[in-house]
Design a protein around this motif. Structure first.
Motif, PDB file in Angstrom:
ATOM      1  N   ARG A  74       1.739  -4.885   8.600  1.00 38.35           N
ATOM      2  CA  ARG A  74       0.838  -5.461   9.605  1.00 38.35           C
ATOM      3  C   ARG A  74       0.004  -6.581   9.001  1.00 38.35           C
ATOM      4  O   ARG A  74      -0.178  -7.634   9.606  1.00 38.35           O
ATOM      5  N   GLY A  75      -0.504  -6.351   7.809  1.00 38.42           N
ATOM      6  CA  GLY A  75      -1.293  -7.369   7.126  1.00 38.42           C
ATOM      7  C   GLY A  75      -0.481  -8.618   6.859  1.00 38.42           C
ATOM      8  O   GLY A  75      -0.969  -9.740   7.046  1.00 38.42           O
ATOM      9  N   HIS A  76       0.771  -8.441   6.455  1.00 31.83           N
ATOM     10  CA  HIS A  76       1.641  -9.594   6.199  1.00 31.83           C
ATOM     11  C   HIS A  76       1.910 -10.368   7.480  1.00 31.83           C
ATOM     12  O   HIS A  76       1.919 -11.615   7.470  1.00 31.83           O
ATOM     13  N   ARG A  77       2.142  -9.656   8.585  1.00 33.88           N
ATOM     14  CA  ARG A  77       2.377 -10.346   9.861  1.00 33.88           C
ATOM     15  C   ARG A  77       1.136 -11.123  10.287  1.00 33.88           C
ATOM     16  O   ARG A  77       1.239 -12.253  10.780  1.00 33.88           O
ATOM     17  N   SER A  99       0.968 -15.157  10.746  1.00 31.10           N
ATOM     18  CA  SER A  99       0.543 -15.751  12.014  1.00 31.10           C
ATOM     19  C   SER A  99      -0.561 -16.773  11.798  1.00 31.10           C
ATOM     20  O   SER A  99      -0.530 -17.869  12.367  1.00 31.10           O
ATOM     21  N   VAL A 100      -1.537 -16.431  10.982  1.00 32.04           N
ATOM     22  CA  VAL A 100      -2.627 -17.363  10.693  1.00 32.04           C
ATOM     23  C   VAL A 100      -2.082 -18.600   9.985  1.00 32.04           C
ATOM     24  O   VAL A 100      -2.464 -19.734  10.293  1.00 32.04           O
ATOM     25  N   ASP A 101      -1.173 -18.399   9.058  1.00 29.44           N
ATOM     26  CA  ASP A 101      -0.563 -19.523   8.348  1.00 29.44           C
ATOM     27  C   ASP A 101       0.179 -20.433   9.327  1.00 29.44           C
ATOM     28  O   ASP A 101       0.086 -21.661   9.243  1.00 29.44           O
ATOM     29  N   ASN A 102       0.896 -19.837  10.279  1.00 26.94           N
ATOM     30  CA  ASN A 102       1.623 -20.634  11.271  1.00 26.94           C
ATOM     31  C   ASN A 102       0.683 -21.466  12.130  1.00 26.94           C
ATOM     32  O   ASN A 102       0.966 -22.625  12.432  1.00 26.94           O
ATOM     33  N   VAL A 103      -0.441 -20.891  12.539  1.00 25.73           N
ATOM     34  CA  VAL A 103      -1.418 -21.627  13.340  1.00 25.73           C
ATOM     35  C   VAL A 103      -1.990 -22.782  12.527  1.00 25.73           C
ATOM     36  O   VAL A 103      -2.086 -23.914  13.006  1.00 25.73           O
ATOM     37  N   ALA A 104      -2.365 -22.526  11.291  1.00 22.01           N
ATOM     38  CA  ALA A 104      -2.931 -23.575  10.441  1.00 22.01           C
ATOM     39  C   ALA A 104      -1.920 -24.699  10.219  1.00 22.01           C
ATOM     40  O   ALA A 104      -2.266 -25.883  10.275  1.00 22.01           O
TER      41      ALA A 104
END
Length: 66
Positions: A14-17, A21-26
């Motif tokens: 869950r932490g990795h997902r 997700s945050v990396d993808n948004v950035a």
């Protein structure tokens, strides 16, 4: 409290997902030509990758330390 290996792995996954997700948004913001991160991304990444300059838990709270 004891957690099974399966529960621990589910938490790690869950932490990795979340981080992905945050990396993808950035990355999406950067690719769009934005000159700076949106407030949302800045707040979320600050919380996730904090600078270690604040005490945890914050004053007045008794969150567990891990």
């Amino acid at each position: 409290m004891f957690h099974s290996k399966r529960e621990v792995q589910a938490d790690v996954d869950r932490g990795h997902r979340l981080m992905d997700s945050v990396d993808n948004v950035a990355r999406s913001e950067a690719d769009s030509g934005a000159s700076r991160q949106s407030d949302f991304t800045r707040v979320v990444t600050s919380a996730l990758f904090g600078q270690g300059q604040h005490d945890y838990p914050p004053a007045g709270h008794s969150y567990p330390r891990s």
